[in-house]
Design an enzyme around this catalytic site. Structure first.
Site, PDB file in Angstrom:
ATOM      1  N   HIS A   1       1.522  -5.930  -8.033  1.00  0.00           N
ATOM      2  CA  HIS A   1       0.514  -5.643  -9.059  1.00  0.00           C
ATOM      3  C   HIS A   1       0.407  -6.718 -10.127  1.00  0.00           C
ATOM      4  O   HIS A   1      -0.696  -7.102 -10.520  1.00  0.00           O
ATOM      5  CB  HIS A   1       0.904  -4.307  -9.709  1.00  0.00           C
ATOM      6  CG  HIS A   1      -0.080  -3.769 -10.677  1.00  0.00           C
ATOM      7  ND1 HIS A   1      -1.387  -3.509 -10.341  1.00  0.00           N
ATOM      8  CD2 HIS A   1       0.048  -3.421 -11.991  1.00  0.00           C
ATOM      9  CE1 HIS A   1      -2.026  -3.025 -11.401  1.00  0.00           C
ATOM     10  NE2 HIS A   1      -1.180  -2.972 -12.410  1.00  0.00           N
TER      11      HIS A   1
ATOM     12  N   ARG B   1       7.579   1.718 -14.639  1.00  0.00           N
ATOM     13  CA  ARG B   1       7.013   1.694 -13.295  1.00  0.00           C
ATOM     14  C   ARG B   1       7.912   1.049 -12.252  1.00  0.00           C
ATOM     15  O   ARG B   1       7.821   1.395 -11.079  1.00  0.00           O
ATOM     16  CB  ARG B   1       5.612   1.096 -13.281  1.00  0.00           C
ATOM     17  CG  ARG B   1       5.483  -0.324 -13.680  1.00  0.00           C
ATOM     18  CD  ARG B   1       4.069  -0.826 -13.446  1.00  0.00           C
ATOM     19  NE  ARG B   1       3.058  -0.085 -14.185  1.00  0.00           N
ATOM     20  CZ  ARG B   1       1.891  -0.613 -14.569  1.00  0.00           C
ATOM     21  NH1 ARG B   1       1.622  -1.867 -14.290  1.00  0.00           N
ATOM     22  NH2 ARG B   1       1.020   0.102 -15.212  1.00  0.00           N
TER      23      ARG B   1
ATOM     24  N   GLU C   1       0.597   6.461 -20.723  1.00  0.00           N
ATOM     25  CA  GLU C   1       1.080   5.825 -19.493  1.00  0.00           C
ATOM     26  C   GLU C   1       2.597   5.714 -19.550  1.00  0.00           C
ATOM     27  O   GLU C   1       3.201   5.842 -20.622  1.00  0.00           O
ATOM     28  CB  GLU C   1       0.438   4.449 -19.298  1.00  0.00           C
ATOM     29  CG  GLU C   1      -0.983   4.555 -18.759  1.00  0.00           C
ATOM     30  CD  GLU C   1      -1.580   3.203 -18.407  1.00  0.00           C
ATOM     31  OE1 GLU C   1      -1.651   2.906 -17.206  1.00  0.00           O
ATOM     32  OE2 GLU C   1      -1.970   2.471 -19.313  1.00  0.00           O
TER      33      GLU C   1
ATOM     34  N   ALA D   1      -8.925 -12.932 -20.295  1.00  0.00           N
ATOM     35  CA  ALA D   1      -8.301 -14.037 -21.032  1.00  0.00           C
ATOM     36  C   ALA D   1      -9.234 -15.245 -21.067  1.00  0.00           C
ATOM     37  O   ALA D   1      -9.478 -15.825 -22.134  1.00  0.00           O
ATOM     38  CB  ALA D   1      -6.966 -14.406 -20.381  1.00  0.00           C
TER      39      ALA D   1
ATOM     40  N   HIS E   1       3.133  -1.910  -8.558  1.00  0.00           N
ATOM     41  CA  HIS E   1       2.575  -0.659  -9.094  1.00  0.00           C
ATOM     42  C   HIS E   1       3.001   0.461  -8.158  1.00  0.00           C
ATOM     43  O   HIS E   1       2.929   0.318  -6.934  1.00  0.00           O
ATOM     44  CB  HIS E   1       1.039  -0.757  -9.156  1.00  0.00           C
ATOM     45  CG  HIS E   1       0.429   0.304 -10.010  1.00  0.00           C
ATOM     46  ND1 HIS E   1       0.354   1.619  -9.613  1.00  0.00           N
ATOM     47  CD2 HIS E   1      -0.119   0.257 -11.243  1.00  0.00           C
ATOM     48  CE1 HIS E   1      -0.224   2.329 -10.579  1.00  0.00           C
ATOM     49  NE2 HIS E   1      -0.518   1.524 -11.576  1.00  0.00           N
TER      50      HIS E   1
ATOM     51  N   GLY F   1     -11.546 -13.832 -16.256  1.00  0.00           N
ATOM     52  CA  GLY F   1     -11.178 -12.448 -16.578  1.00  0.00           C
ATOM     53  C   GLY F   1     -11.154 -12.325 -18.097  1.00  0.00           C
ATOM     54  O   GLY F   1     -11.682 -13.203 -18.810  1.00  0.00           O
TER      55      GLY F   1
ATOM     56  N   ARG G   1       6.555  -5.533 -17.289  1.00  0.00           N
ATOM     57  CA  ARG G   1       5.451  -5.337 -18.239  1.00  0.00           C
ATOM     58  C   ARG G   1       5.200  -3.852 -18.515  1.00  0.00           C
ATOM     59  O   ARG G   1       5.145  -3.035 -17.594  1.00  0.00           O
ATOM     60  CB  ARG G   1       4.181  -5.964 -17.656  1.00  0.00           C
ATOM     61  CG  ARG G   1       2.967  -5.864 -18.550  1.00  0.00           C
ATOM     62  CD  ARG G   1       1.776  -6.469 -17.846  1.00  0.00           C
ATOM     63  NE  ARG G   1       1.490  -5.754 -16.624  1.00  0.00           N
ATOM     64  CZ  ARG G   1       0.591  -4.794 -16.519  1.00  0.00           C
ATOM     65  NH1 ARG G   1      -0.142  -4.436 -17.550  1.00  0.00           N
ATOM     66  NH2 ARG G   1       0.401  -4.191 -15.364  1.00  0.00           N
TER      67      ARG G   1
END
Ligand code: SIN
Length: 524
Positions: free
Chosen positions: A355, A294, A120, A19, A248, A17, A390
């Site tokens: 999530h 969230r 967001e 990273a 999420h 991905g 996060r």
């Protein structure tokens, strides 16, 4: 028994991905020999590929301090300020250098020469760079394109990391016990031929992503079962904060939609959450309403669903948005339409889904774990940036920064002398009589893990539920371990062994922490 040819490299990266790919790109530029393995057939299959929202940067009326405050507020104050400072101070520059200038990511613009910054939850400013709602896919594809141009990089898809290779554990030499434990590569299963090879590496970087798919409902792709946490734990590296699993608030509720994410940026463009009877409810939970962190939005939805005995709530963009919906959210529009929902005209049925894991392999500011020779970057790592929860759209940036830093560190401290002789290391052991695997057994074990995690170690936890989960998971682990020792080598069996280990890590962490904080919510 036919053997696989063993390989040797300077840096081994497990996962590709953002990273893993940024670690690989930085290592490639340094001239070191790099091998990247991914367990999927397609190199790009990763959580990054599905990230819709975007990557945090600094908006027009913004600065690193404001971003730091938002990250720490969302993380409930248990973030590592040094790690957060690295992300907030270095983020904008690395996005510009690598993503914009080098990879030429076509970020969406609000006018010919101004980037468009999305909003967001938890962010006090509009500061999320995005490529419409296809940010992760675009970034991932560009990284892979770039990696393919380097002759010192070998990309091996369809290879599953079975066990990290560590000395003294895998050494035949009794004197190796006097040395500091060290990771020297991996036992990797070639999924196609179902045989294990050793990849010797001077440094190994874990970039295996998260573990959402050990829960019944998740926004993650099905392979996100947390292999890296299990690999690191079994090799003796420190793992922390595993109780902080972020859910999420909004994945599409539809039998066939497989946790398709409805990005938080949809709420950032004004969409409101409603019960089936049309009531908006977020004002009853938080003054920031739909823009609350969230975890709070998730629990509000969970509560509304429980109180009204409903399987979903609605997210209504059509009635509130002041934008061209099809242009801003082409992927969400197209996908929902496929399931019969026209988001320009009607509300979207949504449910929360597992999530992101805010904990992981404890690493320092260069991505080094507590085990010599092993780094971890991206979601599998715990840098301390996220604390207990996060902040949206910080994960791609964290992966980019720590991926790059880990390889920078390795390149500047590289010592090519191997601390072992390959002949001292045990080859993979296959049982005399390998049992054929029965997919029905594997499917049932996964269903048990996933429903136990969702119901007893999920959004709202209680001590009783967690204890029940621990007993059930312990019993299951016992059976899976036995099965693993006898079964024919197969990626599915390895996945199951890793999955149950990760489920237990989360459950143990949740049980040991009676304090509700951020994404870990425990009711008396
Ligand atoms: C989203 O688009 O809502 C996901 C972004 C994130 O999890 O960071």
């Amino acid at each position: 028994m036919s053997r696989q040819k063993n390989l040797k490299t300077d840096i081994l990266i497990i996962g590709c991905g953002i990273a893993g790919a940024s670690a690989a790109l930085e290592a490639a530029k340094s001239g070191l020999k790099v091998i990247v393995i991914t367990k999927s057939k397609k190199l790009e299959e990763s959580n990054t590929y599905y990230a819709q929202g975007g990557i945090v940067s600094l908006g027009y009326d913004d600065n690193p301090e404001l971003l730091k405050e938002d990250i720490i507020e969302t993380g409930d104050g248990i973030n590592d300020p040094e790690a957060v400072g690295i992300l907030t101070n270095k983020g904008k520059e690395i996005v510009e250098n690598i993503l914009i200038n080098e990879l030429k990511i076509p970020f969406s613009k609000s006018s010919q020469d101004s980037l468009d910054y999305a909003q967001e939850a938890g962010h006090s400013r509009r500061r999320i760079l995005h490529v419409k709602d296809l940010t992760g896919k675009t970034i991932e594809e560009k990284f892979i394109e770039a990696l393919k141009t380097y002759s010192n990089v070998t990309l091996l898809s369809d290879h599953t990391a079975v066990d990290l290779l560590t000395v003294p554990h895998h050494s035949k030499n009794p004197t190796s016990f006097y040395k500091e434990p060290q990771c020297i590569g991996v036992y990797a299963l070639d999924n196609k031929v179902k045989k294990v090879k050793i990849i010797f590496a001077t440094y190994t970087i874990l970039a295996t992503g998260g573990c959402g798919a050990i829960f019944l409902y998740t926004s993650n792709p099905s392979q996100a079962i947390g292999d890296g946490y299990a690999l690191a734990y079994c090799a003796g590296a420190r793992i922390v904060n595993m109780e902080y699993i972020q859910f999420h608030p909004t994945s599409l509720f539809h039998r066939d939609a497989d946790g398709f994410l409805i990005s938080e940026t949809v709420r950032g463009e004004g969409a409101r959450l409603k019960r089936k009877d049309g009531w908006t409810f977020m004002e009853n939970y938080n003054l920031k309403k739909e823009m609350a962190p969230r975890d709070e939005v998730t629990r509000a939805i969970y509560e509304e669903m429980t109180n009204s005995n409903s399987n979903y709530v609605y997210l209504d963009l059509a009635s509130y948005a002041n934008i061209d919906i099809k242009k801003r959210f082409p992927n969400i529009y197209k996908t929902c339409l496929k399931y019969g929902i026209d988001i320009t005209k009607e509300p979207i049925p949504v449910v929360p889904a597992a999530h992101y894991c805010c904990g992981g392999v404890l690493v320092d500011i260069w991505g080094k774990s507590s085990l010599k020779g092993l780094c971890a970057v991206g979601e599998v790592a715990c840098t301390g940036v996220h604390g207990a929860n996060r902040l949206a759209s910080t994960s791609l940036l964290e992966g980019l920064i720590w991926g790059t830093r880990a390889s920078k560190y390795i390149a500047s401290h590289f010592n090519p002398v191997a601390p072992y002789k390959p002949s001292d290391i045990h080859e993979w052991y296959y049982p005399e009589k390998e049992e054929e695997i029965d997919p029905a057994l594997i499917n049932q074990d996964w269903l048990s893990i996933r429903s136990t995690m969702w119901n007893y170690t999920g959004i709202i936890r209680t001590k009783k539920r967690l204890e029940r989960a621990r007993a059930d998971l312990d019993y299951l682990r016992h059976r899976i371990e036995k099965f693993y020792k006898e079964a024919k080598m197969d990626a599915k069996v390895v996945g199951l062994k890793h999955g149950i280990q990760v489920a237990l890590l989360i459950n143990y962490a949740a049980l040991s922490n009676p304090v509700s904080r951020g994404a870990h919510y425990i009711k008396d």
